[in-house]
Design a protein around this motif. Structure first.
Motif, PDB file in Angstrom:
ATOM      1  N   ALA A  69       0.441  -1.685  -0.079  1.00  0.00           N
ATOM      2  CA  ALA A  69      -0.003   0.012  -0.078  1.00  0.00           C
ATOM      3  C   ALA A  69       0.960   1.036  -0.176  1.00  0.00           C
ATOM      4  CB  ALA A  69      -0.999   0.277   1.502  1.00  0.00           C
ATOM      5  N   ARG A  74      -0.829   4.272  -5.337  1.00  0.00           N
ATOM      6  CA  ARG A  74      -2.060   4.479  -4.427  1.00  0.00           C
ATOM      7  C   ARG A  74      -2.296   6.058  -3.962  1.00  0.00           C
ATOM      8  NH1 ARG A  74      -1.558  -2.394  -3.583  1.00  0.00           N
ATOM      9  NH2 ARG A  74      -3.633  -1.403  -1.295  1.00  0.00           N
ATOM     10  N   ILE A 107      -6.307   3.589  -0.097  1.00  0.00           N
ATOM     11  CA  ILE A 107      -4.979   3.190   0.073  1.00  0.00           C
ATOM     12  C   ILE A 107      -5.095   1.558   0.352  1.00  0.00           C
ATOM     13  CG2 ILE A 107      -2.716   3.199  -0.028  1.00  0.00           C
ATOM     14  CD1 ILE A 107      -3.674   6.722   0.712  1.00  0.00           C
ATOM     15  N   ILE A 108      -5.433   1.448   0.798  1.00  0.00           N
ATOM     16  CA  ILE A 108      -5.367  -0.370   1.795  1.00  0.00           C
ATOM     17  C   ILE A 108      -6.158  -1.195   1.357  1.00  0.00           C
ATOM     18  CG2 ILE A 108      -5.805  -1.638   3.346  1.00  0.00           C
ATOM     19  CD1 ILE A 108      -4.199   0.913   5.412  1.00  0.00           C
TER      20      ILE A 108
END
Ligand code: SAM
Length: 331
Positions: A69, A74, A107-108
């Motif tokens: 991540a 991202r 993002i994760i």
């Protein structure tokens, strides 16, 4: 699906070189690298990335992201996704701090998964050179936009050499994608995420993607969930069988573009062996480093394009990553 796969076939995801690079490289170094990557086509991402590389507050936040991540793409896509004020400076820093919980969750939960219909400018003419109609299986299909060569006939902006056939002359009798995280383009947030992944300044890609999403939404391609790291032989075999049942007369093609690089080296070889085991035709579009044996047959890569397109292991073109520029090779 067969359960006869030998033990040890399942390969840990964290073995990949790419994951380790994102997980372990210091944030300033990662963002300086990304600034170089984006320099040619996205001056805004270049500037934002250089600024992040020198921004201690953001460094602390980004450094605490888990593993893969930490990939700059991202975070930057998440900024676009939430319409952040994108100029480097205090306003952006304060905005990130204020919205961090939301950004972090996005993002994760959302891997990169760029789906690039521009690659059809290369894949289409190769597919058109095969006996029609076609039954297509795409490995690592994301939202399945590359499964639409008949509905999205594209030409590269800049091509040299002779393509193997006219990419507009093909017909698809059946199509199916597989992905460890299939994207559903009927969802507004998915469409916005795919658009956010395109780097600002790359207007041709934005236009192509918007058009492709519109076309795909009329009859979305089917993409099923499946992990190429889990018993690839059984997975690919059963999907090809499914396609052959749907379109018994069609030429069955297993294709993948910019997907094998996400797998550890040993798994790539397993996937390629799995494709060979089905007796289907094999169409690949990958970074030359991912298919070194194929690339070695293609001669010297042009400066602008290190992606090789190959049919059944025979290289047919060098291409820029998104199919913008192509050099067709003599067969
Ligand atoms: C960069 S995208 C390419 C998508 C599409 N082929 C294209 O060219 O636009 C790579 C895709 O591979 C998928 N992928 C990566 N590892 C995978 C795995 N182990 N099994 C299945 N899919 C995987 C990702 O989820 C992602 O959607």
């Amino acid at each position: 699906m067969s359960s006869a796969t030998p033990p040890g076939t399942r390969i840990a995801r964290d073995e990949t070189r790419v994951s380790r690079f994102f997980a372990e490289t210091p944030i300033p170094e990662l963002y300086r690298w990304f600034a170089e990557e984006t320099r040619a086509t996205s001056p805004l991402w270049e500037a934002v990335s250089f600024w992040i590389a020198r921004e201690p507050t953001l460094e602390r936040l980004l450094d605490a992201l888990p593993g893969e991540a930490r990939q700059p793409n991202r975070f930057l896509a998440a900024l676009r996704f939430y319409d952040a004020p994108l100029q480097p400076g205090e306003t952006l820093r304060d905005w990130v701090v204020e919205h961090w919980a939301q950004l972090r969750a996005t993002i994760i939960s959302r891997p990169t998964q760029t789906n690039e219909p521009g690659r059809l400018a290369v894949l289409g003419p190769i597919l058109a050179s095969l006996p029609q109609p076609l039954a297509l299986l795409e490995l690592g299909a994301s939202a399945g936009l590359c499964l639409l060569p008949d509905r999205l006939p594209l030409r590269p902006v800049d091509a040299t050499g002779t393509p193997p056939a006219d990419g507009r002359r093909l017909s698809v009798a059946a199509r199916l994608g597989v992905d460890r995280n299939p994207l559903d383009i009927t969802r507004d947030d998915t469409r916005r995420w795919l658009r956010a992944l395109v780097w600002p300044g790359e207007e041709d890609r934005e236009r192509r993607l918007a058009h492709a999403l519109e076309v795909a939404a009329q009859d979305p391609p089917e993409v099923v969930r499946g992990d190429l790291l889990e018993h690839p032989e059984a997975l690919v075999g059963s999907l090809v069988e499914d396609l052959r049942t749907r379109a018994p007369e069609a030429t069955c093609v297993v294709m993948h573009s910019v997907t094998l690089g996400y797998l550890p080296r040993a798994a790539r070889a397993e996937v390629i062996a799995a494709i060979a085991g089905t007796g289907a035709r094999w169409l690949a579009f990958e970074d030359a480093r991912v298919l070194p044996e194929v690339a070695a047959l293609a001669g010297v890569a042009p400066e602008w394009g290190k992606f090789v397109a190959a049919l059944d292991g025979a290289p047919l073109a060098w291409s820029q990553a998104h199919g913008r520029r192509v050099r067709w090779l003599s067969p």
